[in-house]
Write a protein that holds these residues in place. Structure first.
Motif, short mmCIF file in Angstrom:
data_model
loop_
_atom_site.label_atom_id
_atom_site.label_comp_id
_atom_site.label_asym_id
_atom_site.label_seq_id
_atom_site.Cartn_x
_atom_site.Cartn_y
_atom_site.Cartn_z
N GLN A 96 0.82 -1.21 0.00
CA GLN A 96 0.00 0.00 0.00
C GLN A 96 0.86 1.26 0.00
O GLN A 96 0.52 2.24 -0.67
CB GLN A 96 -0.94 -0.01 1.21
N GLN A 118 -3.46 9.36 3.54
CA GLN A 118 -4.71 9.43 4.30
C GLN A 118 -5.27 10.85 4.30
O GLN A 118 -4.54 11.83 4.39
CB GLN A 118 -4.47 8.94 5.73
N TYR A 153 -1.73 5.06 9.68
CA TYR A 153 -2.25 4.08 8.72
C TYR A 153 -2.73 2.83 9.44
O TYR A 153 -3.83 2.32 9.17
CB TYR A 153 -1.14 3.74 7.71
N LEU A 157 -6.73 1.31 9.60
CA LEU A 157 -7.23 -0.03 9.27
C LEU A 157 -7.84 -0.72 10.49
O LEU A 157 -8.76 -1.53 10.35
CB LEU A 157 -6.10 -0.91 8.71
N TYR A 163 -13.20 -0.67 7.13
CA TYR A 163 -12.30 -1.82 7.11
C TYR A 163 -12.71 -2.89 8.12
O TYR A 163 -11.88 -3.67 8.58
CB TYR A 163 -10.87 -1.34 7.35
N LEU A 189 -9.70 -4.84 1.10
CA LEU A 189 -9.45 -3.39 1.09
C LEU A 189 -9.93 -2.69 -0.18
O LEU A 189 -9.37 -1.68 -0.60
CB LEU A 189 -7.95 -3.13 1.29
N TYR A 192 -10.54 1.03 0.20
CA TYR A 192 -9.45 1.97 0.49
C TYR A 192 -9.27 2.96 -0.65
O TYR A 192 -8.78 4.06 -0.46
CB TYR A 192 -8.15 1.19 0.71
N SER A 193 -9.66 2.54 -1.83
CA SER A 193 -9.49 3.36 -3.04
C SER A 193 -10.77 3.33 -3.86
O SER A 193 -11.53 2.35 -3.84
CB SER A 193 -8.32 2.82 -3.88
#
Length: 215
Positions: A96, A118, A153, A157, A163, A189, A192-193
């Motif tokens: 990541q 983030q 980070y 998570l 998450y 994940l 996450y994006s």
């Protein structure tokens, strides 16, 4: 290191640039994980003592309350706390960091010690993306030390509702044989994006192509 090398982008050898980035990030990830494991061990020790009828000391009670607050759960919710107080496999964390920072060369990683990109909605605490959509208000949060970016980070998570699936699958791995597989956990994940499943596949490709799964 307190921050990534400023001349990282100028390193002509791709393999050398990758090596410098991985050797910079890995110790910070390992240290942060070790700190989490220390808290996790203390949690289990307290739980075992309570089950045997021992009275909690004031120091232990205050520590537990502080830990639970930092992870966003009630001190009495031991199961959820244990699910959150756990490590992120270095293979996944490195993948990541690679993807989010362009191997440590992004503006956010270089100027903000934010290798995981983030967000914050307080522009005074972050860097505004040059390509931010019109009407958007987010910025990428800035940290005083690269270590802080890594810790944030891991906390993200371990606490954010997006998450929850990551934490559930990780807990299942713990219960099965204790072996946390970053390649498999990457599949949780997709939030996450904005790229979703494509993002997951990119993380897995990074792990495979750079022999990170051994970590």
């Amino acid at each position: 290191l307190a921050s990534l090398p400023r001349d990282l982008k100028a390193v002509n050898s791709i393999s050398r640039r990758k090596a410098v980035f991985l050797k910079t990030m890995l110790p910070l990830i390992l240290i942060a994980n070790e700190n989490i494991l220390g808290d996790r061990r203390r949690l289990f020790k307290l739980k075992a003592a309570m089950e045997l009828g021992a009275t909690q000391s004031l120091a232990d009670r205050l520590w537990l309350e502080k830990l639970a607050k930092s992870y966003g759960v009630e001190p009495s919710n031991f199961d959820d706390l244990v699910r959150r107080v756990d490590v992120v496999p270095p293979s996944l964390a490195l993948a990541q960091a690679v993807e989010e920072s362009g191997w440590g060369t992004s503006r956010f990683a270089q100027d903000g010690n934010a290798p995981f990109g983030q967000w914050t909605y307080d522009e005074s605490k972050g860097l505004v993306p040059n390509d931010r959509d019109e009407g958007a208000s987010h910025a990428v949060k800035v940290y005083g030390h690269l270590r802080e970016g890594v810790q944030a980070y891991l906390r993200n998570l371990n606490t954010h509702r997006a998450y929850a699936k990551f934490r559930k699958v990780r807990a299942g791995m713990r219960a099965k044989d204790g072996d946390l597989k970053g390649y498999d956990l990457a599949g949780t994940l997709d939030r996450y994006s904005q790229r979703g499943h494509d993002y997951v596949e990119t993380l897995r490709l990074i792990m495979w192509a750079n022999d990170l799964m051994a970590l």
